[in-house]
Design an enzyme around this catalytic site. Structure first.
Site, PDB file in Angstrom:
ATOM      1  N   CYS A   2       0.800  -1.182   0.000  1.00 26.47           N
ATOM      2  CA  CYS A   2       0.000   0.000   0.000  1.00 26.47           C
ATOM      3  C   CYS A   2       0.846   1.251   0.000  1.00 26.47           C
ATOM      4  O   CYS A   2       0.980   1.959   0.986  1.00 26.47           O
ATOM      5  CB  CYS A   2      -1.001   0.063   1.141  1.00 26.47           C
ATOM      6  SG  CYS A   2      -2.329   1.152   0.681  1.00 26.47           S
ATOM      7  N   GLU A 105      -0.643  -2.252  -6.796  1.00 26.60           N
ATOM      8  CA  GLU A 105       0.444  -3.136  -6.379  1.00 26.60           C
ATOM      9  C   GLU A 105       1.223  -3.462  -7.642  1.00 26.60           C
ATOM     10  O   GLU A 105       0.654  -3.456  -8.731  1.00 26.60           O
ATOM     11  CB  GLU A 105      -0.089  -4.439  -5.749  1.00 26.60           C
ATOM     12  CG  GLU A 105      -1.051  -4.259  -4.587  1.00 26.60           C
ATOM     13  CD  GLU A 105      -0.377  -3.845  -3.298  1.00 26.60           C
ATOM     14  OE1 GLU A 105       0.845  -3.575  -3.333  1.00 26.60           O
ATOM     15  OE2 GLU A 105      -1.070  -3.766  -2.274  1.00 26.60           O
TER      16      GLU A 105
END
Length: 232
Positions: A2, A105
């Site tokens: 994140c 990601e």
DNA sequence: CCAGACGTTGTT
DNA sequence: GTCTGG
DNA sequence: CCAGACGTTGTT
DNA sequence: GTCTGG
């Protein structure tokens, strides 16, 4: 994980649901929010338990006891949130919702890193679970910052990464923001991997790689990695 | 007791 | 501030 | 997270 | 390689 996300729609929804008045900053969509940037966050304020504050905060927590802002903390592990000295005092009273509608990601294939964007299947906005704090600069002015809680990945994220941010279930958002709730045992059950069958992920343009690119191009599905493999 | 840290991720 | 390490 | 820098002196 | 900035 994140370390990058998108935020294009959730604010108005949260403002409506929690009775928050118009903020004193402009509501602009963000397509490539990075650590060390300012992001809108809805926080529990221990001094005003009956209201929620929506304000811009710096992504990268600087604890109130820090001597300087040199080591901002962008993520906090859900598994140890109630134990770490730096977080255990924040969990009872300084939680926040971080509005978002997707996060990135990077999938690793050898030395090629392909950014992927993960969203809810229904396309709805959501909120990350976060903690915030107030730090005083040397000149005495307040500096607000937040960190995003992470957990183990669900089956959608797992092929790409070993961690994922905590997305709160919509029905859990009010509890995370309820200042009357201070018991870690009541809060930690909310910090689970989001149900995999409600999520999806897709490849996006490498434009996402540079945080300077904050445009809708970062949202568009992209098949570019296949062209890289093509041979005449 | 005092001094010093207080966090995560990824990558090798 | 509060915890850990020495 | 990735991209890009990676330094000092002196002077204001 | 490792740190800083976005």
């Amino acid at each position: 994980m994140c370390g990058r996300y998108t935020q294009t729609a959730k604010l108005q929804d949260l403002m409506d649901r929690f009775g928050i008045e118009d903020p004193d900053f402009e509501l602009a969509p963000r397509y490539n929010l990075a650590p060390s940037q300012d992001a809108p966050v809805v926080g529990v304020n221990p001094k005003t338990p009956d209201t929620r504050t929506l304000r811009l905060m710096h992504w990268g927590l600087v604890p109130y006891h820090a001597k300087d802002a040199a080591k901002p903390i962008i993520n906090a592990r859900a598994e140890t949130l109630g134990q770490r000295p730096a977080f255990r005092n924040l969990l009872p009273r300084r939680r926040c919702l971080v509005p978002a509608d997707g996060f990135y990601e990077w999938r690793k294939e050898g030395r090629v890193r392909t950014p992927m964007r993960f969203t809810l299947r229904n396309g709805e906005p959501f909120a990350f679970a976060g903690l915030w704090d107030r730090w005083l600069r040397p000149d005495g002015t307040p500096f607000y910052s937040f960190t995003i809680v992470t957990t183990s990945p669900n089956s959608v994220i797992e092929p790409v990464h070993n961690r994922m941010p905590v997305l709160l279930l919509p029905e859990d958002e009010a509890k995370w923001l309820d200042p009357a709730v201070t018991d870690p045992a009541a809060l930690s059950p909310l910090l689970k991997p989001y149900p995999a069958d409600l999520m999806r992920g897709y490849c996006v343009s490498r434009a996402v790689n540079s945080p300077a690119n904050d445009s809708p191009e970062c949202l568009a599905p992209d098949e570019a990695p296949l062209t890289l493999l093509r041979r005449p």
